[in-house]
Design a protein around this motif. Structure first.
Motif, PDB file in Angstrom:
ATOM      1  N   THR A 104       0.800  -1.234   0.000  1.00  8.74           N
ATOM      2  CA  THR A 104       0.000   0.000   0.000  1.00  8.74           C
ATOM      3  C   THR A 104       0.832   1.282   0.000  1.00  8.74           C
ATOM      4  O   THR A 104       0.257   2.373   0.058  1.00  8.74           O
ATOM      5  CB  THR A 104      -0.961   0.044   1.215  1.00  8.74           C
ATOM      6  N   HIS A 105       2.145   1.140  -0.052  1.00 13.23           N
ATOM      7  CA  HIS A 105       2.936   2.366  -0.181  1.00 13.23           C
ATOM      8  C   HIS A 105       4.347   2.040  -0.658  1.00 13.23           C
ATOM      9  O   HIS A 105       5.122   1.381   0.045  1.00 13.23           O
ATOM     10  CB  HIS A 105       3.028   3.128   1.141  1.00 13.23           C
ATOM     11  N   THR A 106       4.662   2.520  -1.842  1.00 10.59           N
ATOM     12  CA  THR A 106       6.020   2.334  -2.353  1.00 10.59           C
ATOM     13  C   THR A 106       6.319   3.441  -3.369  1.00 10.59           C
ATOM     14  O   THR A 106       5.419   4.154  -3.815  1.00 10.59           O
ATOM     15  CB  THR A 106       6.176   0.915  -2.945  1.00 10.59           C
ATOM     16  N   HIS A 107       7.600   3.586  -3.691  1.00  7.92           N
ATOM     17  CA  HIS A 107       8.021   4.581  -4.696  1.00  7.92           C
ATOM     18  C   HIS A 107       8.779   3.793  -5.758  1.00  7.92           C
ATOM     19  O   HIS A 107       9.964   3.468  -5.548  1.00  7.92           O
ATOM     20  CB  HIS A 107       8.980   5.603  -4.085  1.00  7.92           C
ATOM     21  N   TYR A 108       8.127   3.519  -6.896  1.00  5.09           N
ATOM     22  CA  TYR A 108       8.854   2.720  -7.889  1.00  5.09           C
ATOM     23  C   TYR A 108      10.114   3.435  -8.357  1.00  5.09           C
ATOM     24  O   TYR A 108      11.128   2.806  -8.676  1.00  5.09           O
ATOM     25  CB  TYR A 108       7.917   2.321  -9.050  1.00  5.09           C
ATOM     26  N   THR A 259      -0.418  10.006  -0.067  1.00  2.00           N
ATOM     27  CA  THR A 259       0.586  10.960   0.411  1.00  2.00           C
ATOM     28  C   THR A 259       1.249  10.405   1.677  1.00  2.00           C
ATOM     29  O   THR A 259       1.015   9.256   2.046  1.00  2.00           O
ATOM     30  CB  THR A 259      -0.051  12.358   0.645  1.00  2.00           C
ATOM     31  N   HIS A 260       2.123  11.204   2.283  1.00  2.00           N
ATOM     32  CA  HIS A 260       2.756  10.836   3.557  1.00  2.00           C
ATOM     33  C   HIS A 260       2.174  11.712   4.667  1.00  2.00           C
ATOM     34  O   HIS A 260       1.808  12.856   4.420  1.00  2.00           O
ATOM     35  CB  HIS A 260       4.262  11.125   3.523  1.00  2.00           C
ATOM     36  N   VAL A 261       2.172  11.181   5.888  1.00  2.00           N
ATOM     37  CA  VAL A 261       1.777  12.004   7.039  1.00  2.00           C
ATOM     38  C   VAL A 261       2.593  11.623   8.265  1.00  2.00           C
ATOM     39  O   VAL A 261       2.880  10.439   8.493  1.00  2.00           O
ATOM     40  CB  VAL A 261       0.260  11.868   7.344  1.00  2.00           C
ATOM     41  N   ALA A 298       0.766   7.385   4.132  1.00  2.00           N
ATOM     42  CA  ALA A 298       1.872   6.536   4.571  1.00  2.00           C
ATOM     43  C   ALA A 298       2.402   7.001   5.925  1.00  2.00           C
ATOM     44  O   ALA A 298       2.501   8.202   6.184  1.00  2.00           O
ATOM     45  CB  ALA A 298       2.998   6.575   3.542  1.00  2.00           C
ATOM     46  N   HIS A 299       2.696   6.033   6.761  1.00  2.00           N
ATOM     47  CA  HIS A 299       3.393   6.179   8.050  1.00  2.00           C
ATOM     48  C   HIS A 299       2.463   6.487   9.229  1.00  2.00           C
ATOM     49  O   HIS A 299       2.110   5.594   9.974  1.00  2.00           O
ATOM     50  CB  HIS A 299       4.550   7.187   7.966  1.00  2.00           C
ATOM     51  N   GLY A 300       2.142   7.761   9.456  1.00  2.00           N
ATOM     52  CA  GLY A 300       1.298   8.077  10.618  1.00  2.00           C
ATOM     53  C   GLY A 300       1.935   7.645  11.927  1.00  2.00           C
ATOM     54  O   GLY A 300       1.230   7.308  12.885  1.00  2.00           O
ATOM     55  N   THR A 351       5.925  -1.373   1.682  1.00  2.00           N
ATOM     56  CA  THR A 351       7.379  -1.578   1.704  1.00  2.00           C
ATOM     57  C   THR A 351       8.105  -0.243   1.753  1.00  2.00           C
ATOM     58  O   THR A 351       9.226  -0.158   2.238  1.00  2.00           O
ATOM     59  CB  THR A 351       7.854  -2.334   0.445  1.00  2.00           C
ATOM     60  N   ASP A 352       7.485   0.813   1.175  1.00  2.00           N
ATOM     61  CA  ASP A 352       8.122   2.129   1.063  1.00  2.00           C
ATOM     62  C   ASP A 352       9.522   2.049   0.469  1.00  2.00           C
ATOM     63  O   ASP A 352      10.439   2.747   0.919  1.00  2.00           O
ATOM     64  CB  ASP A 352       8.151   2.860   2.411  1.00  2.00           C
ATOM     65  N   ILE A 353       9.693   1.216  -0.551  1.00  2.00           N
ATOM     66  CA  ILE A 353      10.943   1.269  -1.330  1.00  2.00           C
ATOM     67  C   ILE A 353      11.113   2.690  -1.808  1.00  2.00           C
ATOM     68  O   ILE A 353      10.144   3.307  -2.245  1.00  2.00           O
ATOM     69  CB  ILE A 353      10.827   0.324  -2.570  1.00  2.00           C
TER      70      ILE A 353
HETATM   71 ZN    ZN Z   1       7.181   6.948   1.034  1.00  2.00          ZN
END
Ligand code: ZN
Ligand code: GUN
Length: 484
Positions: A104-108, A259-261, A298-300, A351-353
Motif C-alpha cells: 500500500t505504499h512504495t516509490h517505484y 501521500t505521507h503524514v 503513509a506512516h502516521g 514496503t516504502d521502497i
Molecule cells: Zn514513502
C-alpha cells in the motif's frame, strides 16, 4: 468538527474504483484455470475476532478461475466435479496458496537507490532521493526501472501496489505501460510538489493539476490501472497545490489519494509553520479535502489520538511501513492504537521502497512484528497475513475485488513454499498448525518462499521457470543483474 471539504465516509462499494474498461492486449486470461493445494482464506477480521475464528483454511483446496476471476473456491473433494472436462488443476501439495500481497505504499522511482546511506532523513531525501528521481525525466530510463519494478513485485508475490512516480508525467506513463503488459493491478500517480524541493523537480499548482488530469484520462480504469492523486507531503506543496489536489480527487471519483503524514517528529512543527492556520499535520489534508475513503496516508507514526480519531471517522487509511520507519529512524508505528478501538482504522502494509529495504511483504511482516512487539502489541502470523492482503485491499477500497480468495474476486494469488530454504523447512516441519506456519513464513520468508505468482488467473512468475532452477541448497542463486 469535520471540515465541509472533507470527504464524508461512503460505503466502500460506492467508492471502489471503476471496473476495468478494457482488457490489456496480449493478456487474455485462460478461459478456465485451476490450482489445488492448501488454501488460506479469511472468514473474518483477525483484529476483531482473534486468529482462529478469522481463519478459514482448506488443507486440500481447489481454486477455479475463469476469465481472470475466481469462480469457485473450497475443498477439493467437493469442488472437483465443477472442473470443466479437460481442465487439470496445477497441484501445489505442501505449499500454501494465499491472496496476492498488496503493497500500500512504495516509490517505484526509488527502486535503484534502495539501501543508500544517509545520516539524516533530510540528506536522504534532499540529496540522494531527489537525485535519483531527477533521472526519470529520461523516459527510456523510467521504462527500464518500471519493468524491473514490476518483475520484482511478481518475484515477491505482490499483485497490487500503490506507488509514487516522479514529478515527470512520463514516469507515470512508463509504469502504467509496464504494469499493463503484465496485467498487474497498479495504482500510481505523478508526484505533486511545488516547493521545498530542487527547482527542476517542481511543478506548479496549475501544471500539476493539468498533467495529473491528463494522466487520469489516459490511465485510470484502463485495464487494471488506477490513478492516485499524489501530493508528496504537506511541506512540499503550497496551499494552492493542495487545493488543486483536492479538486482533482473530487472531480475524479474512484481515484485514490496517496501521500505521507507524520513520518518524522520534526515534520510536525515544520508543517505548523508552513500552514499556521491549521490545527496540525492531518488537519492540513482535511482542510483541502484530502481525507476520506480511498485516501492512503503513509506512516502516521506520530499521529495524535485526535488525528487517529479523524482517520477513523473519515475512513482514511494508513500504510504501515515498518522497514522504512526503522531504516530512517522515524519511530514506532502504534498498531494497537489503530486497531484496538471500537472503530478500527484501515491499515495496510507498505514496503516504502527506497526507504524500506525490501520488496518482500513477508519481510515487511517480520519487521511489523518486531515494531509491534516494541510497542507491547505482538503481531501474530494470521494478523500479519491479513494486513498484507485483505487489510491492504481495504485500505485501497478494493476489498470487493482483491485481497482474499473469494468467488467473484480477481484471481490474484501467491503460492508460498514452506520448504524454500533449509531453515524455513526445518522450522515449518515442526509447525503446530497453520497459525504457527504463517508466523514462521512471516518471520523467515522472503522472495525465495514465493514459488509462484498468479495474476488474473495466469501464471505470471514461477520461481523454477523464471531462472531460479539453479538454486543451491540454501535457496540462493546467481542473481546478478546489469545496471539499468
Ligand atoms: Zn514513502
Ligand atoms: N517524505 C516525503 N517524501 C518522502 C519519500 O520519498 N520517502 C519517505 N520515506 N518519506 C518521504
Amino acid at each position: 468538527m469535520t471540515h465541509p471539504r472533507e470527504r464524508s465516509p461512503e460505503p466502500p462499494s460506492e467508492r471502489s474504483p471503476e471496473p476495468p474498461s478494457e482488457r490489456p492486449r496480449g493478456h487474455r486470461p485462460h478461459a478456465v484455470s485451476a490450482v489445488r493445494g492448501p488454501l488460506l482464506r479469511f472468514r473474518d477480521d483477525p483484529f476483531r475476532t482473534g486468529p482462529e475464528e478469522a481463519l478459514a483454511y482448506e488443507s486440500d483446496g481447489l481454486l477455479i478461475c475463469e476469465d481472470g476471476r475466481i469462480t469457485a473456491v473450497g475443498d477439493h473433494t467437493s469442488l472437483r466435479g465443477r472442473l470443466p472436462a479437460g481442465t487439470e488443476p496445477v497441484h501445489y501439495p505442501d505449499h500454501l496458496i494465499s491472496a496476492g500481497f498488496v503493497d500500500t505504499h512504495t516509490h517505484y522511482v526509488q527502486s535503484g537507490m534502495v539501501a543508500t546511506f544517509a545520516s539524516e532523513m533530510s540528506d536522504w531525501l534532499g540529496h540522494h532521493t531527489f537525485a535519483e528521481e531527477r533521472r526519470f525525466g529520461d523516459t527510456p530510463y523510467a521504462r527500464r526501472v518500471a519493468a524491473s519494478f514490476c518483475e520484482e513485485l511478481l518475484r515477491n508475490g505482490t499483485t497490487t501496489a500503490l506507488t509514487f512516480a516522479a514529478v515527470f508525467p512520463g514516469s507515470a506513463d512508463a509504469l502504467f505501460e509496464e504494469a499493463s503488459a503484465r496485467n498487474l493491478r497498479i495504482a500510481a500517480g505523478k508526484v505533486l510538489m511545488d516547493r521545498n524541493a530542487p527547482d527542476d523537480l517542481l511543478d506548479t499548482a496549475q501544471r500539476g493539476y493539468e498533467e495529473s488530469k491528463a494522466l487520469i484520462e489516459r490511465w485510470h480504469g484502463k485495464g487494471r490501472n488506477l490513478y492516485a492523486v499524489t501530493p508528496r507531503f504537506a511541506p512540499s506543496s503550497t496551499p494552492e497545490q493542495l487545493e488543486a489536489a483536492g479538486a482533482l480527487w473530487r472531480e475524479h471519483p474512484g481515484t485514490l489519494l496517496h501521500t505521507h503524514v507524520s513520518e518524522q517528529a520534526d515534520e510536525i512543527p515544520w508543517v505548523r509553520s508552513l500552514f499556521p492556520g491549521r490545527r496540525g499535520y492531518l488537519d492540513v489534508y482535511g482542510h483541502y479535502g484530502l481525507l476520506g475513503p480511498g485516501a492512503v496516508l503513509a506512516h502516521g507514526v506520530h499521529l495524535t489520538p485526535d488525528e487517529r480519531d479523524r482517520c477513523a471517522r473519515t475512513g482514511t487509511a494508513l500504510a504501515h511501513c515498518p522497514s522504512s520507519n526503522l531504516f530512517l529512524g522515524s519511530g514506532l508505528f502504534r498498531l494497537a492504537d489503530a486497531k484496538e478501538r471500537t472503530d478500527p482504522l484501515k491499515v495496510g502494509l507498505g514496503t516504502d521502497i527506497g526507504a524500506g529495504t525490501s520488496f518482500s511483504l513477508l519481510r515487511t511482516m517480520n519487521e511489523a512484528h518486531k515494531v509491534a512487539r516494541l510497542t507491547g502489541y505482538p503481531l501474530d502470523g494470521v494478523r500479519a497475513f491479513h494486513l498484507a492482503t485483505r487489510g491492504g485491499a481495504q485500505a485501497m477500497g478494493l476489498q470487493d475485488r482483491i485481497g482474499s480468495l473469494e468467488p467473484g474476486h480477481e484471481a490474484d494469488f501467491v503460492v508460498l513454499d514452506p520448504k524454500a530454504t533449509p531453515l524455513l523447512s526445518r522450522r515449518a516441519s515442526r509447525a503446530q498448525g497453520v497459525e504457527d506456519l504463517l508466523f514462521a513464513l512471516a518471520l523467515l520468508g522472503d522472495d525465495r518462499a514465493v514459488r509462484a505468482t498468479y495474476v488474473a488467473g495466469r501464471l505470471a512468475h514461477d520461481r523454477y521457470r523464471d531462472g531460479d532452477r539453479d538454486c543451491d541448497r540454501s535457496g540462493n542463486r546467481d542473481t546478478s543483474a546489469p545496471a539499468l
